[in-house]
Design an enzyme around this catalytic site. Structure first.
Site, PDB file in Angstrom:
ATOM      1  N   GLY A 156       0.807  -1.223   0.000  1.00  0.00           N
ATOM      2  CA  GLY A 156       0.000   0.000   0.000  1.00  0.00           C
ATOM      3  C   GLY A 156       0.837   1.267   0.000  1.00  0.00           C
ATOM      4  O   GLY A 156       2.066   1.228   0.043  1.00  0.00           O
TER       5      GLY A 156
ATOM      6  N   HIS B  30      -7.101   8.585  17.874  1.00  0.00           N
ATOM      7  CA  HIS B  30      -6.610   9.102  16.589  1.00  0.00           C
ATOM      8  C   HIS B  30      -7.818   9.269  15.670  1.00  0.00           C
ATOM      9  O   HIS B  30      -8.071   8.484  14.762  1.00  0.00           O
ATOM     10  CB  HIS B  30      -5.591   8.131  15.986  1.00  0.00           C
ATOM     11  CG  HIS B  30      -5.193   8.516  14.593  1.00  0.00           C
ATOM     12  ND1 HIS B  30      -4.537   9.680  14.290  1.00  0.00           N
ATOM     13  CD2 HIS B  30      -5.372   7.890  13.394  1.00  0.00           C
ATOM     14  CE1 HIS B  30      -4.324   9.761  12.993  1.00  0.00           C
ATOM     15  NE2 HIS B  30      -4.826   8.695  12.424  1.00  0.00           N
TER      16      HIS B  30
ATOM     17  N   ASP C 217      -0.399  13.035  14.552  1.00  0.00           N
ATOM     18  CA  ASP C 217      -1.132  14.156  15.147  1.00  0.00           C
ATOM     19  C   ASP C 217      -0.185  15.017  15.982  1.00  0.00           C
ATOM     20  O   ASP C 217      -0.248  16.254  15.958  1.00  0.00           O
ATOM     21  CB  ASP C 217      -2.264  13.615  16.017  1.00  0.00           C
ATOM     22  CG  ASP C 217      -3.062  12.551  15.289  1.00  0.00           C
ATOM     23  OD1 ASP C 217      -3.758  12.895  14.320  1.00  0.00           O
ATOM     24  OD2 ASP C 217      -2.948  11.368  15.667  1.00  0.00           O
TER      25      ASP C 217
END
Lengths: 326, 326
Positions: free
Chosen positions: A14, A187, A159
C-alpha cells in the site's frame, strides 16, 4: 556486524508502506549499522504488486537489507518479529457506516493478534497505524493474551507532529524548538491536542498564543488535518504517516529526549481517570532500553478534562461495536 | 548550526518526488546536521497538489527543514540552488512517437537550462532524472552556457544499483560486497551493464558467473528492469528511482569510496572514443570535495566496445531529434 533485527509490515504493497519500507532499510529507523530482515504481509490479491515493491527494494542495493519475506500468512509474516508495523486496514468506502468499518477491520486485526501471540518475539513492539488505530490496537492486543499489553501501541505521532508544526508556524520558530506537546485520546477527530504543557524555546506556549487561536484554529486544524490533506493532494496522507511511524517506533525503541515525551496510544493504567485497558493517547516517556511510562503527574485544567473525556467516550463506543471480537 | 543548503526539485508533486523529498529533509542526503531549504517547481495545474505535499512535509516537523518555496516559475525555483533534481518530465503517452516525446521534453529542459544559467549557484550540481535523461541533460546543459558542463549529470545510478543487485543475488552475497560495477551509455534499453571490471568480495565477477548468464540473463534483465517493475507493480519505479537519485547526488557531492566508483551520465571528454559533448554514462570517481573524474584507463574488450558504441549511436540519434534546441 550486528545481529539482524526482524521487522514485519502489513499492507506492505500500500501507499504508506511504499513510503515506509525504503526509509526503514536505508537505516532511518535503527541507524546505518543495523542489518534488517523484512517480513511483508499482504492480502492474496496484492501479492503481485508486493512482488513489484520487493523488486524495487532489491533495486536499491541497500547494504542493510539482509532478506525480504513476502507472504499472505500472518503467522509467516510475524515469525520472530521484533518490530511490527500494522499498516494495512480496510479503507472506508462511500456509504459505509462507521460500525461496518470497525467490524471489517476488527476481523483482520483479531487474526493478526492471534498470529502475533503465537509467533512473534516475546518483546515485540507492535505499532498500529491502520485506522481506526486505537480500537484496532485494542483488538490486536486482546487477541494476544500471552504478550504484555505494553507490546502494543496505536499511532498518534502524526497528530503530535502536526500539532508541533502548527504551533511552530504560529510562533515563527522551528519544530525542534517545541517540546512537550500532547495528543490525548483517539486518533480521530475527537482527539484533543493540548498546548497547556507545551513550551516554545523554553517558554510556556500559552503565554505566546491567545485562547481564541487555540480553540478556533489550532485544535480544529490538527483534528481535521487528514481531511485537509486529502482535499489538497487528492490522496490521503502517506509519506507523513510513514514518517510518523518511523518517529514513533524510533522513540519507542530507543527512548525519548531528556526533557520531552511523545504521544502514543497505549494501554491505559487509569491515569487521569481514563478507563483502564482502553488504548488511549497519552504523553509517554521512554527510557533508552525501550521501556515506556505514561507521564501521569500533569495538572489538568477543566477545559482539557472535558475534551479528554469526550474522546474517551468515543473509544468506549468503538469498543462496544467490536465487543464480540475482544 | 550550519548554513542551510538550497535544494531545488522539479516535478515536485509527482510520484518520484513524493519518495524523494521526505528522505532529503530527514537528513538522508547530507546528514542530520545540515539544514535544508527546499525550492519546489511544478506546472501550474499541479500547484494545488504540490501544496498538499508541502502540508505533509510540514506535518513531519522535520528539524532540518528550514523553508519550502512552491512555484511554477523556474527562475524562482532555481534561485541560488546548490543542488537541483530535475525530476519532472512529460511521460510517454500511448501512440506517442519517441521523437515527439523527445521534443516535448526538450522544450521544458531548454527553459530550465536557461533559468539555471541565470539564477543558480555557480557551483550547482544538476542531476537529471526525467526521461530521456541523457538527452534532457544535454539540452539543459547546452542552454546554460555560463555554467560548467561539469555541473550537469544524468542519472544512471538506478541502473547501476539494479546491476549490483542482480549480481549479488546470483552470487549469493550482499550488495555491499560488489564493487566497480559499470553502466555505459544511455539510460535506456541500449545501456550496457558491464561486469568486466566488477568484483565480488574482491574476486573478479567474471570468474564467478558464466558468459551465458551475463549475455542472456544479466544484461537484458538490467536493461529491461523498468518495464518489469511496471508490469508487477502497475506503476513505474518511483521509490527506487528516488533512492538512486539520493545515492548519486550523495556520491557526487561527498565523494565515492576509495576503491569504487559510480556510474553517471556526464559530459564526455572523448574517453573510450565516445563523442565529446554527449552525456554518456561512464564510471566516475568523485573526490571528497565533489570533483568528478571519468575513470579512463580501463581495458575494454571487443564485446564491450560494440555495446558501448551501440548505445552511443542512440544518443547521437536523440541529439539529432532535438538539434534545434541545443
Amino acid at each position: 556486524m550486528k545481529t539482524p533485527i526482524v521487522i514485519a509490515v502489513t499492507g506492505a504493497a500500500g501507499q504508506i508502506s511504499y513510503s515506509l519500507l525504503f526509509r526503514i532499510v536505508s537505516g532511518e529507523l535503527f541507524g546505518l549499522e543495523q542489518p534488517v530482515i523484512l517480513r511483508l504481509l499482504e492480502v492474496t490479491p496484492a501479492l503481485e504488486k508486493l512482488h513489484g515493491v520487493v523488486m524495487e527494494l532489491n533495486d536499491c542495493a541497500y547494504p542493510l537489507l539482509q532478506k525480504v519475506i513476502q507472504t499472505d500468512d500472518p503467522k509467516i509474516a510475524f515469525k520472530d518479529a521484533d518490530y511490527v508495523f500494522l499498516v494495512g486496514a480496510k479503507p472506508r468506502k462511500t456509504g459505509m457506516k462507521r460500525k461496518d468499518l470497525l467490524e471489517s477491520n476488527a476481523v483482520i486485526f483479531a487474526e493478526q493478534g492471534k498470529a502475533l501471540n503465537e509467533v512473534a518475539s516475546r518483546h515485540v513492539k507492535v505499532l498500529v497505524t491502520g485506522n481506526p488505530a486505537n480500537t484496532n490496537t485494542l483488538i490486536t492486543q486482546s487477541n494476544a493474551p500471552d504478550l504484555s499489553p505494553r507490546c502494543f501501541a496505536g499511532m498518534t505521532m502524526l497528530d503530535h507532529n502536526r500539532a508541533i508544526s502548527q504551533l511552530a508556524e504560529k510562533c515563527g520558530v522551528r519544530s525542534k524548538d517545541i517540546k512537550n506537546m500532547i495528543i490525548w485520546g483517539n486518533h480521530s477527530e475527537t482527539q484533543y491536542p493540548d498546548l497547556h504543557h507545551a513550551t516554545v524555546k523554553g517558554q510556556e506556549a500559552f503565554s505566546l498564543v491567545d485562547d481564541r487561536w487555540v480553540v478556533e484554529d489550532f485544535i480544529p486544524t490538527v483534528q481535521h488535518r487528514g481531511g485537509a490533506i486529502i482535499e489538497a493532494r487528492g490522496l490521503s496522507s502517506a509519506a507523513s504517516a510513514a514518517n510518523a511511524a518511523i518517529d514513533q517506533m524510533r522513540a519507542w525503541a530507543l527512548g525519548t529526549e531528556d526533557n520531552d515525551w511523545v504521544s502514543m496510544a497505549v494501554f491505559s493504567d487509569g491515569s487521569y481517570g481514563i478507563e483502564k485497558g482502553l488504548f488511549y493517547s497519552f504523553p509517554v516517556r521512554v527510557s533508552a532500553d525501550g521501556e515506556g511510562t505514561i507521564v501521569n503527574d500533569l495538572k489538568i485544567e477543566e477545559f482539557s478534562l472535558e475534551r479528554m473525556q469526550e474522546t474517551e467516550q468515543e473509544l468506549k463506543e468503538e469498543r462496544l461495536a467490536v465487543q464480540h471480537l475482544l
